[in-house]
Design a protein around this motif. Structure first.
Motif, mmCIF file in Angstrom:
data_model
loop_
_atom_site.group_PDB
_atom_site.id
_atom_site.type_symbol
_atom_site.label_atom_id
_atom_site.label_comp_id
_atom_site.label_asym_id
_atom_site.label_seq_id
_atom_site.Cartn_x
_atom_site.Cartn_y
_atom_site.Cartn_z
ATOM 1 N N ARG A 188 0.822 -1.208 0.000
ATOM 2 C CA ARG A 188 0.000 0.000 0.000
ATOM 3 C C ARG A 188 0.855 1.257 0.000
ATOM 4 O O ARG A 188 0.582 2.203 -0.721
ATOM 5 N N ARG A 189 1.906 1.266 0.833
ATOM 6 C CA ARG A 189 2.792 2.438 0.890
ATOM 7 C C ARG A 189 3.957 2.161 1.819
ATOM 8 O O ARG A 189 3.951 1.208 2.587
ATOM 9 N N PHE A 190 4.967 3.037 1.758
ATOM 10 C CA PHE A 190 6.082 3.014 2.693
ATOM 11 C C PHE A 190 5.769 4.032 3.784
ATOM 12 O O PHE A 190 5.229 5.097 3.508
ATOM 13 N N LEU A 191 6.126 3.717 5.021
ATOM 14 C CA LEU A 191 5.892 4.614 6.141
ATOM 15 C C LEU A 191 7.162 4.745 6.970
ATOM 16 O O LEU A 191 7.917 3.781 7.103
ATOM 17 N N PRO A 192 7.381 5.918 7.556
ATOM 18 C CA PRO A 192 8.473 6.013 8.533
ATOM 19 C C PRO A 192 8.058 5.244 9.781
ATOM 20 O O PRO A 192 6.872 5.055 10.047
ATOM 21 N N LEU A 193 9.019 4.825 10.555
ATOM 22 C CA LEU A 193 8.741 4.040 11.755
ATOM 23 C C LEU A 193 8.074 4.924 12.809
ATOM 24 O O LEU A 193 8.675 5.870 13.298
ATOM 25 N N PRO A 194 6.820 4.628 13.162
ATOM 26 C CA PRO A 194 6.163 5.402 14.219
ATOM 27 C C PRO A 194 6.552 4.854 15.591
ATOM 28 O O PRO A 194 7.227 3.831 15.691
ATOM 29 N N ARG A 195 6.083 5.507 16.635
ATOM 30 C CA ARG A 195 6.266 4.959 17.973
ATOM 31 C C ARG A 195 5.385 3.726 18.063
ATOM 32 O O ARG A 195 4.204 3.754 17.743
ATOM 33 N N LEU A 196 5.977 2.628 18.471
ATOM 34 C CA LEU A 196 5.252 1.363 18.544
ATOM 35 C C LEU A 196 4.917 1.033 19.988
ATOM 36 O O LEU A 196 5.719 1.265 20.886
ATOM 37 N N ASP A 197 3.726 0.497 20.182
ATOM 38 C CA ASP A 197 3.383 -0.089 21.472
ATOM 39 C C ASP A 197 3.917 -1.510 21.439
ATOM 40 O O ASP A 197 3.593 -2.276 20.527
ATOM 41 N N ARG A 198 4.746 -1.840 22.397
ATOM 42 C CA ARG A 198 5.328 -3.185 22.462
ATOM 43 C C ARG A 198 4.727 -3.926 23.632
ATOM 44 O O ARG A 198 4.675 -3.397 24.734
ATOM 45 N N LEU A 199 4.289 -5.124 23.359
ATOM 46 C CA LEU A 199 3.594 -5.890 24.378
ATOM 47 C C LEU A 199 4.312 -7.188 24.655
ATOM 48 O O LEU A 199 4.746 -7.869 23.730
ATOM 49 N N PRO A 200 4.431 -7.560 25.920
ATOM 50 C CA PRO A 200 5.138 -8.800 26.258
ATOM 51 C C PRO A 200 4.428 -10.049 25.756
ATOM 52 O O PRO A 200 5.047 -11.087 25.610
ATOM 53 N N THR A 201 3.134 -9.960 25.443
ATOM 54 C CA THR A 201 2.392 -11.129 24.962
ATOM 55 C C THR A 201 2.489 -11.311 23.451
ATOM 56 O O THR A 201 1.940 -12.266 22.916
ATOM 57 N N ALA A 202 3.188 -10.417 22.780
ATOM 58 C CA ALA A 202 3.268 -10.489 21.318
ATOM 59 C C ALA A 202 4.087 -11.691 20.872
ATOM 60 O O ALA A 202 5.106 -12.012 21.479
ATOM 61 N N PRO A 203 3.644 -12.346 19.791
ATOM 62 C CA PRO A 203 4.467 -13.413 19.213
ATOM 63 C C PRO A 203 5.824 -12.842 18.769
ATOM 64 O O PRO A 203 5.928 -11.643 18.483
ATOM 65 N N GLN A 204 6.846 -13.672 18.679
ATOM 66 C CA GLN A 204 8.204 -13.196 18.409
ATOM 67 C C GLN A 204 8.334 -12.296 17.173
ATOM 68 O O GLN A 204 9.015 -11.281 17.248
ATOM 69 N N PRO A 205 7.712 -12.610 16.039
ATOM 70 C CA PRO A 205 7.911 -11.732 14.883
ATOM 71 C C PRO A 205 7.249 -10.360 15.005
ATOM 72 O O PRO A 205 7.535 -9.471 14.222
ATOM 73 N N VAL A 206 6.354 -10.176 15.986
ATOM 74 C CA VAL A 206 5.641 -8.908 16.119
ATOM 75 C C VAL A 206 6.508 -7.921 16.895
ATOM 76 O O VAL A 206 6.783 -8.107 18.076
ATOM 77 N N GLU A 207 6.931 -6.881 16.218
ATOM 78 C CA GLU A 207 7.761 -5.843 16.829
ATOM 79 C C GLU A 207 6.924 -4.927 17.712
ATOM 80 O O GLU A 207 7.406 -4.370 18.682
ATOM 81 N N GLY A 208 5.663 -4.764 17.362
ATOM 82 C CA GLY A 208 4.758 -3.899 18.117
ATOM 83 C C GLY A 208 3.543 -3.596 17.274
ATOM 84 O O GLY A 208 3.319 -4.225 16.239
ATOM 85 N N VAL A 209 2.770 -2.624 17.728
ATOM 86 C CA VAL A 209 1.578 -2.198 16.993
ATOM 87 C C VAL A 209 1.508 -0.681 17.009
ATOM 88 O O VAL A 209 2.102 -0.023 17.869
ATOM 89 N N PHE A 210 0.768 -0.127 16.063
ATOM 90 C CA PHE A 210 0.458 1.293 16.058
ATOM 91 C C PHE A 210 -0.912 1.459 15.432
ATOM 92 O O PHE A 210 -1.449 0.531 14.841
ATOM 93 N N ARG A 211 -1.475 2.617 15.593
ATOM 94 C CA ARG A 211 -2.772 2.926 14.982
ATOM 95 C C ARG A 211 -2.535 3.641 13.663
ATOM 96 O O ARG A 211 -1.720 4.554 13.582
#
Length: 150
Positions: free
Chosen positions: A2-25
């Motif tokens: 869809r597009r390239f994005l700069p890296l935003p601030r990510l919410d990082r969660l201890p329950t995330a599977p290993q490949p998941v770096e974090g989430v953002f809105r």
């Protein structure tokens, strides 16, 4: 893609599977960020594709299973429009889950060889996809609780 994005601030969660770096809105949706190097098993003792995320690490926003998902990569060399006649066939049995959908001659970096085309819908196994969906749903519920309290 869809597009390239700069890296935003990510919410990082201890329950995330290993490949998941974090989430953002993004436009109101929770977008999981998957570290492509980890997905493709390119990580060797914390090196390329799995080490510290640089401030300018780019994201490739894709649609996976109808939902936005982002791939964290080390760098982007550019993007090209690919005429169908330049696409080279790929043997799906040579890649995980047949995610290598083809290739094309590398005209961007100046190096000899080809660039592999990845099919985003095949980057995860069915079981991994279910886990990512469950993780995304849990994160949406968690954020909704915080927003409801505000």
């Amino acid at each position: 893609m869809r597009r390239f994005l700069p890296l935003p601030r990510l919410d990082r969660l201890p329950t995330a599977p290993q490949p998941v770096e974090g989430v953002f809105r993004y436009h109101g949706e929770v977008v999981p960020v998957l570290r492509l190097g980890v997905l493709l098993d390119l990580v060797v003792d914390g090196a390329a594709g799995g080490g510290e995320t640089g401030l300018y690490a780019p994201l490739i926003l894709i649609t996976w299973q109808g939902r936005p998902t982002a791939l964290l990569v080390d760098q982007v060399h550019g993007d090209v429009a690919l005429p169908a006649e330049e696409r080279l066939a790929s043997d799906p049995s040579l890649s995980f889950n047949g995610c290598a959908a083809g290739a094309f001659p590398d005209r961007v970096t100046g190096r000899a060889g080809t660039v592999t085309l990845l099919d985003p819908d095949r980057l995860l196994s069915e079981a991994e996809g279910r886990l990512l969906d469950a993780f995304r749903a849990a994160e949406e519920r968690r954020l909704a609780r915080w927003e409801g309290a505000a």
